[in-house]
Motif scaffolding. Sequence first.
Motif, PDB file in Angstrom:
ATOM      1  N   SER A  77       0.780  -1.376   0.111  1.00  0.00           N
ATOM      2  CA  SER A  77       0.076  -0.079  -0.059  1.00  0.00           C
ATOM      3  C   SER A  77       0.837   1.075  -0.039  1.00  0.00           C
ATOM      4  CB  SER A  77      -0.971  -0.172   1.304  1.00  0.00           C
ATOM      5  OG  SER A  77      -1.800  -0.961   1.220  1.00  0.00           O
ATOM      6  N   SER A  78       2.074   1.459   0.803  1.00  0.00           N
ATOM      7  CA  SER A  78       3.008   2.446   0.655  1.00  0.00           C
ATOM      8  C   SER A  78       3.601   2.536  -0.379  1.00  0.00           C
ATOM      9  CB  SER A  78       3.853   2.133   1.927  1.00  0.00           C
ATOM     10  OG  SER A  78       3.214   2.427   3.006  1.00  0.00           O
ATOM     11  N   TYR A  79       3.993   1.477  -1.210  1.00  0.00           N
ATOM     12  CA  TYR A  79       4.504   1.339  -2.423  1.00  0.00           C
ATOM     13  C   TYR A  79       3.772   2.007  -3.384  1.00  0.00           C
ATOM     14  CZ  TYR A  79       6.476   0.190  -6.992  1.00  0.00           C
ATOM     15  OH  TYR A  79       6.723   0.126  -8.045  1.00  0.00           O
ATOM     16  N   MET A  80       2.549   1.586  -3.323  1.00  0.00           N
ATOM     17  CA  MET A  80       1.647   2.000  -4.312  1.00  0.00           C
ATOM     18  C   MET A  80       1.162   3.612  -4.377  1.00  0.00           C
ATOM     19  SD  MET A  80       0.764  -0.613  -6.176  1.00  0.00           S
ATOM     20  CE  MET A  80      -0.775  -0.049  -7.346  1.00  0.00           C
ATOM     21  N   THR A  81       1.221   4.128  -3.203  1.00  0.00           N
ATOM     22  CA  THR A  81       1.167   5.502  -3.090  1.00  0.00           C
ATOM     23  C   THR A  81       2.226   6.480  -3.038  1.00  0.00           C
ATOM     24  OG1 THR A  81      -0.255   4.894  -1.145  1.00  0.00           O
ATOM     25  CG2 THR A  81       0.736   7.167  -1.157  1.00  0.00           C
ATOM     26  N   ALA A  82       3.579   5.598  -2.935  1.00  0.00           N
ATOM     27  CA  ALA A  82       4.684   6.520  -3.033  1.00  0.00           C
ATOM     28  C   ALA A  82       5.398   6.506  -4.349  1.00  0.00           C
ATOM     29  CB  ALA A  82       5.777   6.051  -2.142  1.00  0.00           C
ATOM     30  N   ARG A  83       4.860   5.611  -5.536  1.00  0.00           N
ATOM     31  CA  ARG A  83       5.520   5.418  -6.712  1.00  0.00           C
ATOM     32  C   ARG A  83       5.559   6.637  -7.247  1.00  0.00           C
ATOM     33  NH1 ARG A  83       1.290   1.106  -9.397  1.00  0.00           N
ATOM     34  NH2 ARG A  83      -0.441   2.894  -9.540  1.00  0.00           N
ATOM     35  N   PRO A  84       6.323   6.626  -8.251  1.00  0.00           N
ATOM     36  CA  PRO A  84       6.627   7.975  -9.005  1.00  0.00           C
ATOM     37  C   PRO A  84       5.451   8.139  -9.863  1.00  0.00           C
ATOM     38  CG  PRO A  84       8.781   6.562  -9.233  1.00  0.00           C
ATOM     39  CD  PRO A  84       7.743   5.884  -8.339  1.00  0.00           C
ATOM     40  N   GLY A  85       4.937   9.459  -9.921  1.00  0.00           N
ATOM     41  CA  GLY A  85       3.662   9.709 -10.788  1.00  0.00           C
ATOM     42  C   GLY A  85       2.303   9.727  -9.876  1.00  0.00           C
ATOM     43  N   GLN A  86       2.510   9.096  -8.955  1.00  0.00           N
ATOM     44  CA  GLN A  86       1.120   9.081  -7.981  1.00  0.00           C
ATOM     45  C   GLN A  86       0.864  10.031  -7.024  1.00  0.00           C
ATOM     46  OE1 GLN A  86      -1.044   6.278  -8.250  1.00  0.00           O
ATOM     47  NE2 GLN A  86      -0.208   6.119  -9.727  1.00  0.00           N
ATOM     48  N   SER A  87       1.898  10.696  -6.352  1.00  0.00           N
ATOM     49  CA  SER A  87       1.770  11.466  -5.218  1.00  0.00           C
ATOM     50  C   SER A  87       1.754  13.052  -5.962  1.00  0.00           C
ATOM     51  CB  SER A  87       2.827  11.548  -4.106  1.00  0.00           C
ATOM     52  OG  SER A  87       4.253  11.718  -4.747  1.00  0.00           O
ATOM     53  N   GLY A  88       0.816  14.023  -5.739  1.00  0.00           N
ATOM     54  CA  GLY A  88       0.935  15.136  -6.147  1.00  0.00           C
ATOM     55  C   GLY A  88       0.266  15.252  -7.428  1.00  0.00           C
ATOM     56  N   SER A  89      -0.055  14.351  -8.234  1.00  0.00           N
ATOM     57  CA  SER A  89      -0.598  14.378  -9.686  1.00  0.00           C
ATOM     58  C   SER A  89      -2.112  14.180  -9.458  1.00  0.00           C
ATOM     59  CB  SER A  89       0.089  13.342 -10.404  1.00  0.00           C
ATOM     60  OG  SER A  89      -0.589  12.057  -9.884  1.00  0.00           O
ATOM     61  N   GLN A  90      -2.665  13.903  -8.392  1.00  0.00           N
ATOM     62  CA  GLN A  90      -4.221  13.792  -8.212  1.00  0.00           C
ATOM     63  C   GLN A  90      -4.507  14.869  -7.139  1.00  0.00           C
ATOM     64  OE1 GLN A  90      -3.584   9.679  -7.013  1.00  0.00           O
ATOM     65  NE2 GLN A  90      -4.243   9.131  -8.979  1.00  0.00           N
ATOM     66  N   GLU A  91      -5.693  15.042  -7.410  1.00  0.00           N
ATOM     67  CA  GLU A  91      -6.414  15.777  -6.244  1.00  0.00           C
ATOM     68  C   GLU A  91      -6.607  15.107  -4.976  1.00  0.00           C
ATOM     69  OE1 GLU A  91      -9.825  18.168  -7.579  1.00  0.00           O
ATOM     70  OE2 GLU A  91      -8.795  18.524  -9.652  1.00  0.00           O
ATOM     71  N   ALA A  92      -6.888  15.817  -3.980  1.00  0.00           N
ATOM     72  CA  ALA A  92      -7.197  15.004  -2.625  1.00  0.00           C
ATOM     73  C   ALA A  92      -8.354  14.176  -2.519  1.00  0.00           C
ATOM     74  CB  ALA A  92      -7.117  16.055  -1.552  1.00  0.00           C
ATOM     75  N   SER A  93      -9.276  14.459  -3.132  1.00  0.00           N
ATOM     76  CA  SER A  93     -10.507  13.859  -3.401  1.00  0.00           C
ATOM     77  C   SER A  93     -10.343  12.554  -4.327  1.00  0.00           C
ATOM     78  CB  SER A  93     -11.837  14.548  -3.807  1.00  0.00           C
ATOM     79  OG  SER A  93     -11.722  14.858  -5.301  1.00  0.00           O
ATOM     80  N   SER A  94      -9.584  12.542  -5.163  1.00  0.00           N
ATOM     81  CA  SER A  94      -9.366  11.380  -6.227  1.00  0.00           C
ATOM     82  C   SER A  94      -8.581  10.584  -5.276  1.00  0.00           C
ATOM     83  CB  SER A  94      -8.661  12.036  -7.574  1.00  0.00           C
ATOM     84  OG  SER A  94      -8.349  11.021  -8.199  1.00  0.00           O
ATOM     85  N   ARG A  95      -7.301  11.015  -4.843  1.00  0.00           N
ATOM     86  CA  ARG A  95      -6.555  10.534  -4.243  1.00  0.00           C
ATOM     87  C   ARG A  95      -7.012   9.479  -3.040  1.00  0.00           C
ATOM     88  NH1 ARG A  95      -2.551  13.806  -4.039  1.00  0.00           N
ATOM     89  NH2 ARG A  95      -3.391  14.973  -2.404  1.00  0.00           N
ATOM     90  N   SER A  96      -8.169  10.139  -2.431  1.00  0.00           N
ATOM     91  CA  SER A  96      -8.872   9.665  -1.254  1.00  0.00           C
ATOM     92  C   SER A  96      -9.433   8.448  -1.659  1.00  0.00           C
ATOM     93  CB  SER A  96      -9.590  10.643  -0.331  1.00  0.00           C
ATOM     94  OG  SER A  96      -8.878  11.444   0.346  1.00  0.00           O
ATOM     95  N   GLY A  97     -10.382   8.574  -2.817  1.00  0.00           N
ATOM     96  CA  GLY A  97     -10.997   7.331  -3.390  1.00  0.00           C
ATOM     97  C   GLY A  97     -10.154   6.316  -3.870  1.00  0.00           C
ATOM     98  N   LEU A  98      -8.852   6.690  -4.234  1.00  0.00           N
ATOM     99  CA  LEU A  98      -8.215   5.573  -4.757  1.00  0.00           C
ATOM    100  C   LEU A  98      -7.757   4.779  -3.586  1.00  0.00           C
ATOM    101  CD1 LEU A  98      -6.641   4.364  -7.122  1.00  0.00           C
ATOM    102  CD2 LEU A  98      -4.819   6.028  -6.603  1.00  0.00           C
ATOM    103  N   ILE A  99      -7.438   5.508  -2.422  1.00  0.00           N
ATOM    104  CA  ILE A  99      -7.057   4.768  -1.113  1.00  0.00           C
ATOM    105  C   ILE A  99      -8.034   3.930  -0.714  1.00  0.00           C
ATOM    106  CG2 ILE A  99      -6.557   5.473   1.277  1.00  0.00           C
ATOM    107  CD1 ILE A  99      -4.778   7.736   0.461  1.00  0.00           C
ATOM    108  N   VAL A 100      -9.526   4.218  -0.722  1.00  0.00           N
ATOM    109  CA  VAL A 100     -10.393   3.512  -0.169  1.00  0.00           C
ATOM    110  C   VAL A 100     -10.634   2.313  -1.088  1.00  0.00           C
ATOM    111  CG1 VAL A 100     -12.843   3.319   0.044  1.00  0.00           C
ATOM    112  CG2 VAL A 100     -11.519   5.397   1.071  1.00  0.00           C
TER     113      VAL A 100
END
Length: 146
Positions: A60-83
Amino acid sequence: MLFADHIIRALIRRALIVAVIAGTALTIINQWEALTGAAAFSWWKLVLTYCVPFTVSSVSSYMTARPGQSGSQEASSRSGLIVKRALIVAVVAGTILTFINQWDALFGNANLSVTKFLLTYCVPFTVSSVSSFLTGRSEKQNQKGV
């Protein structure tokens, strides 16, 4: 190299902490009878019960931290992806943990504990969500510091 060494160390450190906390919770949930001496203790179940949260947290941490994942999505989109990711992880890891810890209830003559069954799915969901959130927060802090 995909990640800097400090990121890998942080992911592993977080996964170890999560594995100790979640593995202990899962052991108490699923092995209470064995811990109190009312049932036979199984070392392989104990080891696997700690390995699963470590793996869930790491992935889960890797999927969040991998290049191109962080910062490129809005918070709501990122939250939906996390869930969404946490639900998928909960189904996979929860099923593995259920087979590990409730095998006799599923295929033998032991009674299935619905509470243990449900909690066994809730723990990987929580581990995945918290690990992804903490990694995302850490990534955001690192970006501000750069």
